[in-house]
Design a protein around this motif. Structure first.
Motif, mmCIF file in Angstrom:
data_model
loop_
_atom_site.group_PDB
_atom_site.id
_atom_site.type_symbol
_atom_site.label_atom_id
_atom_site.label_comp_id
_atom_site.label_asym_id
_atom_site.label_seq_id
_atom_site.Cartn_x
_atom_site.Cartn_y
_atom_site.Cartn_z
ATOM 1 N N GLY A 290 10.003 1.039 -4.402
ATOM 2 C CA GLY A 290 10.573 -0.248 -3.980
ATOM 3 C C GLY A 290 9.825 -1.430 -4.562
ATOM 4 N N THR A 291 9.549 -2.374 -3.708
ATOM 5 C CA THR A 291 8.980 -3.634 -4.154
ATOM 6 C C THR A 291 7.457 -3.657 -4.033
ATOM 7 N N ARG A 292 6.858 -2.580 -3.551
ATOM 8 C CA ARG A 292 5.416 -2.560 -3.347
ATOM 9 C C ARG A 292 4.735 -1.689 -4.416
ATOM 10 N N ASP A 293 3.488 -2.016 -4.674
ATOM 11 C CA ASP A 293 2.717 -1.211 -5.632
ATOM 12 C C ASP A 293 1.994 -0.081 -4.880
ATOM 13 N N THR A 294 1.057 0.603 -5.544
ATOM 14 C CA THR A 294 0.380 1.763 -4.953
ATOM 15 C C THR A 294 -0.548 1.373 -3.810
ATOM 16 N N ARG A 295 -0.995 0.124 -3.800
ATOM 17 C CA ARG A 295 -1.883 -0.320 -2.737
ATOM 18 C C ARG A 295 -1.107 -0.869 -1.545
ATOM 19 N N SER B 38 9.338 -10.875 -3.571
ATOM 20 C CA SER B 38 9.077 -11.390 -2.222
ATOM 21 C C SER B 38 9.298 -10.282 -1.203
ATOM 22 N N GLY B 39 8.501 -10.324 -0.170
ATOM 23 C CA GLY B 39 8.697 -9.393 0.929
ATOM 24 C C GLY B 39 9.833 -9.859 1.837
ATOM 25 N N ASN B 40 10.245 -11.076 1.634
ATOM 26 C CA ASN B 40 11.331 -11.633 2.455
ATOM 27 C C ASN B 40 12.336 -12.297 1.492
ATOM 28 N N PRO B 41 13.182 -11.463 0.864
ATOM 29 C CA PRO B 41 14.055 -12.018 -0.181
ATOM 30 C C PRO B 41 15.039 -13.077 0.318
ATOM 31 N N LYS B 42 15.402 -13.041 1.588
ATOM 32 C CA LYS B 42 16.337 -14.041 2.107
ATOM 33 C C LYS B 42 15.620 -15.321 2.523
#
Length: 185
Positions: free
Chosen positions: A5-10, A18-22
């Motif tokens: 998804g939108t997160r890396d390995t850490r 963005s964690g909040n796309p809206k």
């Protein structure tokens, strides 16, 4: 955490994601009315000439402003002038287009004929008592407005004689509608 998804390995959001796309939820818009608006929206019951009447506070304030302007208060005068300018501007914008009004042109067949010119100008009208074949001279009668205008222009002249009054009556259409000048003694 996995790198899906939108997160890396850490577990951090990737750069540019963005964690909040809206975005942040917007606060609901609450219309706050000023204390002045709350007062202006109220209604008053007034009694004038024994008759109760309901008016808005805005109408009452406008009426008071008119009264103050008539009393000579400068601020009220300025406000009333602004109202008048707004009204005149509205009338200018909403006035019917008068530039296209049709103008009726009337012409006499003979420019030397004064009788026809007077008729075209509406100063005289044809006398129905006589037909076109009659040889009697006065076939036209003066319109009352023209005679009245002549009366109104009389300043410092001698009073009308009985002969002049009889002549005016004979030559005027509806002479009973005239306001005769007051005679000076």
């Amino acid at each position: 955490m996995s790198g899906s998804g939108t997160r890396d390995t850490r577990g951090q959001f990737r750069k540019g994601t963005s964690g909040n796309p809206k975005g942040r939820p917007k606060k609901p818009v609450t219309l706050r009315s000023s204390p002045f608006d709350v007062v202006v929206d109220r209604e008053l019951t007034i009694t004038r000439n024994g008759q109760p009447r309901t008016i808005t506070m805005e109408e009452a304030l406008q009426h008071r402003t008119y009264q103050d302007a008539l009393a000579g208060k400068r601020m009220a005068e300025r406000e009333v002038l602004k109202w008048i300018e707004k009204r005149e501007d509205w009338y200018r914008r909403h006035a019917p287009d008068t530039s296209r009004d049709k103008v009726e042109f009337k012409m006499s067949p003979s420019p030397d004929n004064a009788k026809e010119a007077l008729e075209v100008l509406g100063i005289v009208s044809r006398d129905e008592r006589f037909d076109e074949t009659d040889t009697y001279a006065p076939r036209q009668l003066l319109e009352p407005w023209a005679v009245q205008a002549a009366f109104d222009r009389r300043r410092g002249v001698a009073p009308l004689t009985d002969t002049e009054i009889a002549s005016i009556r004979r030559c005027t259409r509806n002479p009973d509608t005239l306001r005769w000048p007051k005679e000076r003694s």
